[in-house]
Design a protein around this motif. Sequence first.
Motif, PDB file in Angstrom:
ATOM      1  N   ARG A  24     115.198   5.360  40.795  1.00  0.00           N
ATOM      2  CA  ARG A  24     115.290   4.492  40.814  1.00  0.00           C
ATOM      3  C   ARG A  24     115.440   4.299  39.524  1.00  0.00           C
ATOM      4  NH1 ARG A  24     113.138  -0.351  43.198  1.00  0.00           N
ATOM      5  NH2 ARG A  24     114.462  -0.149  44.812  1.00  0.00           N
ATOM      6  N   ALA A  25     116.608   4.260  38.829  1.00  0.00           N
ATOM      7  CA  ALA A  25     116.723   3.772  36.775  1.00  0.00           C
ATOM      8  C   ALA A  25     117.766   2.608  37.329  1.00  0.00           C
ATOM      9  CB  ALA A  25     118.215   4.324  37.148  1.00  0.00           C
ATOM     10  N   THR A  26     116.264   2.144  35.859  1.00  0.00           N
ATOM     11  CA  THR A  26     117.135   0.577  35.077  1.00  0.00           C
ATOM     12  C   THR A  26     117.843   0.648  33.681  1.00  0.00           C
ATOM     13  OG1 THR A  26     114.865  -0.036  35.623  1.00  0.00           O
ATOM     14  CG2 THR A  26     116.810  -1.273  36.760  1.00  0.00           C
ATOM     15  N   GLY A  27     118.793   0.456  33.563  1.00  0.00           N
ATOM     16  CA  GLY A  27     119.332   0.741  32.107  1.00  0.00           C
ATOM     17  C   GLY A  27     120.651   1.114  32.054  1.00  0.00           C
ATOM     18  N   LYS A  28     121.265   1.148  31.327  1.00  0.00           N
ATOM     19  CA  LYS A  28     122.376   1.811  30.598  1.00  0.00           C
ATOM     20  C   LYS A  28     123.464   3.020  30.195  1.00  0.00           C
ATOM     21  CE  LYS A  28     122.815  -1.086  26.664  1.00  0.00           C
ATOM     22  NZ  LYS A  28     122.347  -2.416  26.286  1.00  0.00           N
ATOM     23  N   LEU A  29     124.761   2.990  30.915  1.00  0.00           N
ATOM     24  CA  LEU A  29     125.523   4.317  30.606  1.00  0.00           C
ATOM     25  C   LEU A  29     126.358   4.217  29.565  1.00  0.00           C
ATOM     26  CD1 LEU A  29     126.499   5.923  34.294  1.00  0.00           C
ATOM     27  CD2 LEU A  29     125.377   6.881  32.691  1.00  0.00           C
ATOM     28  N   TYR A  30     125.674   4.739  28.192  1.00  0.00           N
ATOM     29  CA  TYR A  30     126.715   4.598  27.005  1.00  0.00           C
ATOM     30  C   TYR A  30     127.629   6.176  26.879  1.00  0.00           C
ATOM     31  CZ  TYR A  30     123.082   5.810  24.559  1.00  0.00           C
ATOM     32  OH  TYR A  30     121.726   6.866  23.725  1.00  0.00           O
ATOM     33  N   GLU A  31     128.846   5.250  25.341  1.00  0.00           N
ATOM     34  CA  GLU A  31     129.188   6.876  25.265  1.00  0.00           C
ATOM     35  C   GLU A  31     128.802   6.924  23.720  1.00  0.00           C
ATOM     36  OE1 GLU A  31     133.552   7.609  25.899  1.00  0.00           O
ATOM     37  OE2 GLU A  31     133.214   7.699  27.598  1.00  0.00           O
ATOM     38  N   ASP A  32     128.851   8.241  23.271  1.00  0.00           N
ATOM     39  CA  ASP A  32     127.428   8.726  22.535  1.00  0.00           C
ATOM     40  C   ASP A  32     128.868   8.640  21.669  1.00  0.00           C
ATOM     41  OD1 ASP A  32     128.306  11.292  21.959  1.00  0.00           O
ATOM     42  OD2 ASP A  32     125.986  11.383  22.229  1.00  0.00           O
ATOM     43  N   VAL A  33     128.899   8.138  20.064  1.00  0.00           N
ATOM     44  CA  VAL A  33     129.768   9.331  19.262  1.00  0.00           C
ATOM     45  C   VAL A  33     130.398  10.431  19.501  1.00  0.00           C
ATOM     46  CG1 VAL A  33     128.731   7.838  16.626  1.00  0.00           C
ATOM     47  CG2 VAL A  33     128.133  10.458  16.917  1.00  0.00           C
ATOM     48  N   GLY A  70     131.735  11.244  22.671  1.00  0.00           N
ATOM     49  CA  GLY A  70     132.031  11.353  23.247  1.00  0.00           C
ATOM     50  C   GLY A  70     131.429  11.300  25.319  1.00  0.00           C
ATOM     51  N   GLN A  71     130.304  11.385  24.841  1.00  0.00           N
ATOM     52  CA  GLN A  71     129.104  12.317  26.134  1.00  0.00           C
ATOM     53  C   GLN A  71     128.910  11.027  26.285  1.00  0.00           C
ATOM     54  OE1 GLN A  71     126.903  15.734  24.404  1.00  0.00           O
ATOM     55  NE2 GLN A  71     125.941  15.972  26.768  1.00  0.00           N
ATOM     56  N   SER A  72     128.594  10.592  27.278  1.00  0.00           N
ATOM     57  CA  SER A  72     127.695  10.329  28.569  1.00  0.00           C
ATOM     58  C   SER A  72     126.073   9.992  28.505  1.00  0.00           C
ATOM     59  CB  SER A  72     127.801  10.046  29.770  1.00  0.00           C
ATOM     60  OG  SER A  72     129.967   9.315  29.882  1.00  0.00           O
ATOM     61  N   ASN A  73     125.296   8.826  28.419  1.00  0.00           N
ATOM     62  CA  ASN A  73     124.317   8.247  27.803  1.00  0.00           C
ATOM     63  C   ASN A  73     123.602   7.862  28.808  1.00  0.00           C
ATOM     64  OD1 ASN A  73     123.547  10.944  26.004  1.00  0.00           O
ATOM     65  ND2 ASN A  73     125.246  10.551  24.941  1.00  0.00           N
ATOM     66  N   PHE A  74     122.504   7.817  29.591  1.00  0.00           N
ATOM     67  CA  PHE A  74     121.868   6.976  29.498  1.00  0.00           C
ATOM     68  C   PHE A  74     120.406   6.407  29.224  1.00  0.00           C
ATOM     69  CE2 PHE A  74     118.609   5.644  32.710  1.00  0.00           C
ATOM     70  CZ  PHE A  74     119.058   3.945  32.725  1.00  0.00           C
ATOM     71  N   SER A  75     120.268   5.127  28.629  1.00  0.00           N
ATOM     72  CA  SER A  75     119.670   5.224  28.089  1.00  0.00           C
ATOM     73  C   SER A  75     118.727   3.682  29.075  1.00  0.00           C
ATOM     74  CB  SER A  75     119.367   4.169  26.851  1.00  0.00           C
ATOM     75  OG  SER A  75     118.795   3.393  26.494  1.00  0.00           O
ATOM     76  N   GLY A  76     117.285   4.278  29.380  1.00  0.00           N
ATOM     77  CA  GLY A  76     116.515   2.701  30.836  1.00  0.00           C
ATOM     78  C   GLY A  76     115.446   3.392  31.290  1.00  0.00           C
ATOM     79  N   ILE A  77     115.111   3.550  31.921  1.00  0.00           N
ATOM     80  CA  ILE A  77     114.007   3.593  32.693  1.00  0.00           C
ATOM     81  C   ILE A  77     114.071   4.624  34.243  1.00  0.00           C
ATOM     82  CG2 ILE A  77     111.560   3.054  33.740  1.00  0.00           C
ATOM     83  CD1 ILE A  77     111.932   0.449  31.990  1.00  0.00           C
ATOM     84  N   VAL A  78     113.547   5.644  34.342  1.00  0.00           N
ATOM     85  CA  VAL A  78     114.045   5.857  35.650  1.00  0.00           C
ATOM     86  C   VAL A  78     112.627   6.615  36.350  1.00  0.00           C
ATOM     87  CG1 VAL A  78     114.703   8.251  36.774  1.00  0.00           C
ATOM     88  CG2 VAL A  78     115.798   8.067  34.713  1.00  0.00           C
ATOM     89  N   GLN A  79     112.480   5.802  37.694  1.00  0.00           N
ATOM     90  CA  GLN A  79     111.229   5.878  38.569  1.00  0.00           C
ATOM     91  C   GLN A  79     111.087   6.164  39.818  1.00  0.00           C
ATOM     92  OE1 GLN A  79     111.435   1.364  38.590  1.00  0.00           O
ATOM     93  NE2 GLN A  79     108.919   1.465  38.769  1.00  0.00           N
TER      94      GLN A  79
END
Length: 256
Positions: free
Chosen positions: A3-12, A14-23
């Motif tokens: 289960r992932a809680t957090g958010k996806l964002y694009e870095d400078v 343009g690559q997709s990244n995820f910041s949050g907690i993966v359980q």
Amino acid sequence: WVRATGKLYEDVSGQSNFSGIVQDITQRKNEEQRKDDFLSIASHELKTPVTSLKGALQLLDRKKNDLANPVIPRLIAQANVSVNKITYLIDDLLNTTRTNEGQLHLNYTAFTISEMLDQCCNHLRMGGKHELVVQGDRSLKMWADEIRIDQVVVNLVNNAAKYAPDARTIYLIVEDLGASVKVSVKDNGPGISPDKVAHLFDRYYRVDYSGVQYSGLGLGLYISAEIIKKHQGEIGVDTEVGKGSTFWFTVPSRSA
Ligand code: ADP
């Protein structure tokens, strides 16, 4: 399962990244799956005797003006069998809830194995196909909650009759181990493979015998284990595929 809680964002770049907690929620998913399976089994198990009861009552209703009809006693017997099945299922469900809520209170008394067996015999479902042979000293005394111990013995003997339908004899063996009393229920049935044994006393656990449908909720051994643990005793099984199973439990002897 994760289960992932957090958010996806694009870095400078343009690559997709995820910041949050993966359980890792695999265990929870397995439990949820087992609960879902349990609910569907429980509904099915309750529906069968309720349908049979309904059928018997409808026929009785049609024949109510003809009480001399020989079919009436059979319908009443059918209704009784169904009501008993429903009662056993509901008892198992209630006992499980009580056990989970820590509400299993013991009422200790001293009783002999003979007295216990007298109480048990009304609840045994051996259907005349099996014979219960008692080995050991029937006058041996136990210090325990008799109703609860009856329940464990009934579970073990009924399981032996259910899962070892071709075995003629089921043995109930009583032993005085000094510090405890040991009761074993032995059948010459199919036995249980080692990979399944570790789960037998888990809540909702049932062995999947492909092709053969045995009725049950997977609660009997779980409730039995909780009852024995509450008595500070032990419960276990010695089993070999093709040879049979011996389910046993011990209850501490009364200290003087
Ligand atoms: P249920 O009988 O409702 O499935 P239990 O908790 O009493 O639930 O038993 C769990 C499982 O243990 C059963 O599904 C069955 O596969 C296995 N089992 C229990 N007793 C025996 C036995 N005497 N021989 C073979 N398998 C057994």
